[in-house]
Motif scaffolding. Structure first.
Motif, mmCIF file in Angstrom:
data_model
loop_
_atom_site.group_PDB
_atom_site.id
_atom_site.type_symbol
_atom_site.label_atom_id
_atom_site.label_comp_id
_atom_site.label_asym_id
_atom_site.label_seq_id
_atom_site.Cartn_x
_atom_site.Cartn_y
_atom_site.Cartn_z
ATOM 1 N N ILE A 44 0.861 -1.109 -0.110
ATOM 2 C CA ILE A 44 -0.096 0.005 0.110
ATOM 3 C C ILE A 44 0.771 1.317 0.132
ATOM 4 C CG2 ILE A 44 -1.726 1.135 1.483
ATOM 5 C CD1 ILE A 44 -2.355 -1.585 2.321
ATOM 6 N N PRO A 46 0.113 4.866 0.269
ATOM 7 C CA PRO A 46 -1.008 5.747 0.568
ATOM 8 C C PRO A 46 -0.943 7.128 -0.193
ATOM 9 C CG PRO A 46 -0.339 4.710 2.752
ATOM 10 C CD PRO A 46 0.709 4.525 1.791
ATOM 11 N N ASP A 49 -1.354 7.018 -3.688
ATOM 12 C CA ASP A 49 -2.614 6.730 -4.143
ATOM 13 C C ASP A 49 -3.628 7.872 -3.984
ATOM 14 O OD1 ASP A 49 -2.078 3.916 -4.803
ATOM 15 O OD2 ASP A 49 -2.549 3.328 -2.949
ATOM 16 N N GLY A 66 -8.565 7.590 -0.188
ATOM 17 C CA GLY A 66 -9.591 6.906 -0.791
ATOM 18 C C GLY A 66 -10.304 7.256 -1.987
ATOM 19 N N LEU A 89 -9.659 -0.254 4.025
ATOM 20 C CA LEU A 89 -9.445 -0.294 2.548
ATOM 21 C C LEU A 89 -10.624 -0.734 2.017
ATOM 22 C CD1 LEU A 89 -6.244 -2.513 2.711
ATOM 23 C CD2 LEU A 89 -6.208 -0.009 2.173
ATOM 24 N N ASP A 93 -10.553 0.668 -3.845
ATOM 25 C CA ASP A 93 -9.264 1.139 -3.432
ATOM 26 C C ASP A 93 -8.504 -0.250 -3.449
ATOM 27 O OD1 ASP A 93 -7.005 2.517 -2.161
ATOM 28 O OD2 ASP A 93 -7.704 2.254 -0.432
ATOM 29 N N LEU A 94 -8.955 -1.209 -3.077
ATOM 30 C CA LEU A 94 -8.167 -2.673 -2.780
ATOM 31 C C LEU A 94 -7.718 -3.138 -4.293
ATOM 32 C CD1 LEU A 94 -10.140 -4.679 -0.290
ATOM 33 C CD2 LEU A 94 -7.904 -4.495 -0.421
ATOM 34 N N HIS A 97 -4.354 -1.966 -5.002
ATOM 35 C CA HIS A 97 -3.307 -2.480 -4.020
ATOM 36 C C HIS A 97 -3.197 -4.041 -4.374
ATOM 37 C CE1 HIS A 97 -3.886 0.840 -1.610
ATOM 38 N NE2 HIS A 97 -5.181 0.458 -1.259
#
Ligand code: GDP
Ligand code: CA
Length: 315
Positions: A44, A46, A49, A66, A89, A93-94, A97
């Motif tokens: 991840i 952050p 993202d 998110g 999560l 969003d998942l 990852h």
């Protein structure tokens, strides 16, 4: 070409302003990866993202992190199973990852995967991680909190999300940074940029890790006259997060003057908020040119105007 150094939300906000005033393809964002972690076996990132989701316009405007229109089926199911759900999560969003983790597992490097994810979302800004190597921000707690004893070192997300950063810190370090290299393109971009913009991100745990990557500080010092920072501290406080407290806990001043003093070696100009206009001379006494402007990016319009001010200051 422009370079912007960015953490999460403050970085993403100013980047969304910069792309209103320059061709997005002419912008390189160098993003902090000190907040990265592995959870559920997934890599991840952050801050990357947050930057990509914001530039793609799919970000959650209320949380800043998110994806908007998110669902939480996986987290709900994980909760029923008794799994780790403290770091939320969302389902969409998942996918990010999963994609990143699979590609890294195949041997792709983080900057390549980041480019793929940004392109897939239609982002034209060149988004680069500060490094392909693992650099992990770790903090020593100055007091006990959440069952963790004073003097214990914790990972960044444990401090930030697990303990909601409601605890004092005695030191911060960036594990792995001494052996890390800047991601391909980072030093060249800094060297060639017509301006280097330092977004209003946390000076300690967002800009700090980028600066600590070997070679980056030196490259910035060489471009000092073209480096323009926007202060993340307004009227002595952070707009969100622990930037103000961390500055004080680590021996700095939580004011625009403290920010100027901290960065004076490599920042030529600091953009300070109108509310700090009375501190302009005190900032300049640190050897840093001060420009006063509205810096609270409450709307895309303010972000665009601030970006224009920043570019003017660099030229
Ligand atoms: P994180 O990675 O999401 O925690 O965020 P960053 O490190 O990018 O930014 C956190 C810092 O950005 C905080 O100190 C905020 O005060 C600052 N910040 C966020 N939005 C704004 C804004 O609109 N204007 C200014 N001047 N600072 C901001
Ligand atoms: Ca962050």
């Amino acid at each position: 070409m422009l370079v912007a150094l960015a953490g999460g939300v403050g970085g993403a906000r100013l980047l969304s302003g910069l792309v209103q005033v320059v061709d997005p393809a002419e912008v390189t964002a160098v993003v902090n990866t000190g907040d990265d972690m592995t959870l559920h076996g997934l890599h991840i990132s952050p801050d990357i993202d947050t930057v990509v989701y914001t530039l793609a316009g799919v970000h959650n405007r209320s949380t800043g992190w998110g994806v908007a229109t998110e669902s939480w089926n996986v987290m709900d199911e994980l909760e029923r199973l008794g799994g780790e759900t403290w770091f939320r999560l969302g389902d969409r969003d998942l996918a990010t990852h999963l994609y990143r983790t699979q590609r890294l597992g195949e041997g792709a490097r983080l900057h390549e995967v980041t480019t793929e994810l940004a392109r897939a979302r239609g982002v034209e800004v060149r988004v680069l991680p500060m490094s392909d190597d693992a650099v992990r921000t770790r903090l020593v707690l100055a007091e006990s909190a959440g069952g963790v004893a004073a003097g214990t070192e914790v990972a960044f997300q444990h401090y930030f999300v697990g303990l909601r950063h409601a605890v004092t810190v005695s030191s911060v370090r960036f594990d792995g940074v001494a052996e890390a290299s800047p991601a391909p393109g980072v030093l060249d971009a800094i060297g060639e940029a017509e301006a280097v913009v330092v977004c209003p991100s946390n000076p300690v745990v967002s800009i700090g890790p980028i600066l600590a990557v070997p070679g980056v500080r030196k490259a910035l010092v060489a471009r000092r006259e073209q480096v323009v920072a926007v202060s993340p501290i307004v009227a002595g406080a952070a707009l969100k997060g622990p930037a103000d407290r961390l500055l004080v806990e680590l021996g700095h001043e939580s004011t625009v003057v403290g920010v100027a003093r901290l960065h004076a070696e490599w920042v030529g100009t600091l953009v300070i908020d109108e509310r700090d206009a009375h501190l302009k001379d005190a900032v300049e006494a640190q050897g840093v040119r001060a420009v006063v402007a509205p810096t609270i990016m409450s709307s895309p319009q303010v972000a665009g105007s601030l970006a224009a001010v920043v570019l003017d200051a660099a030229r």
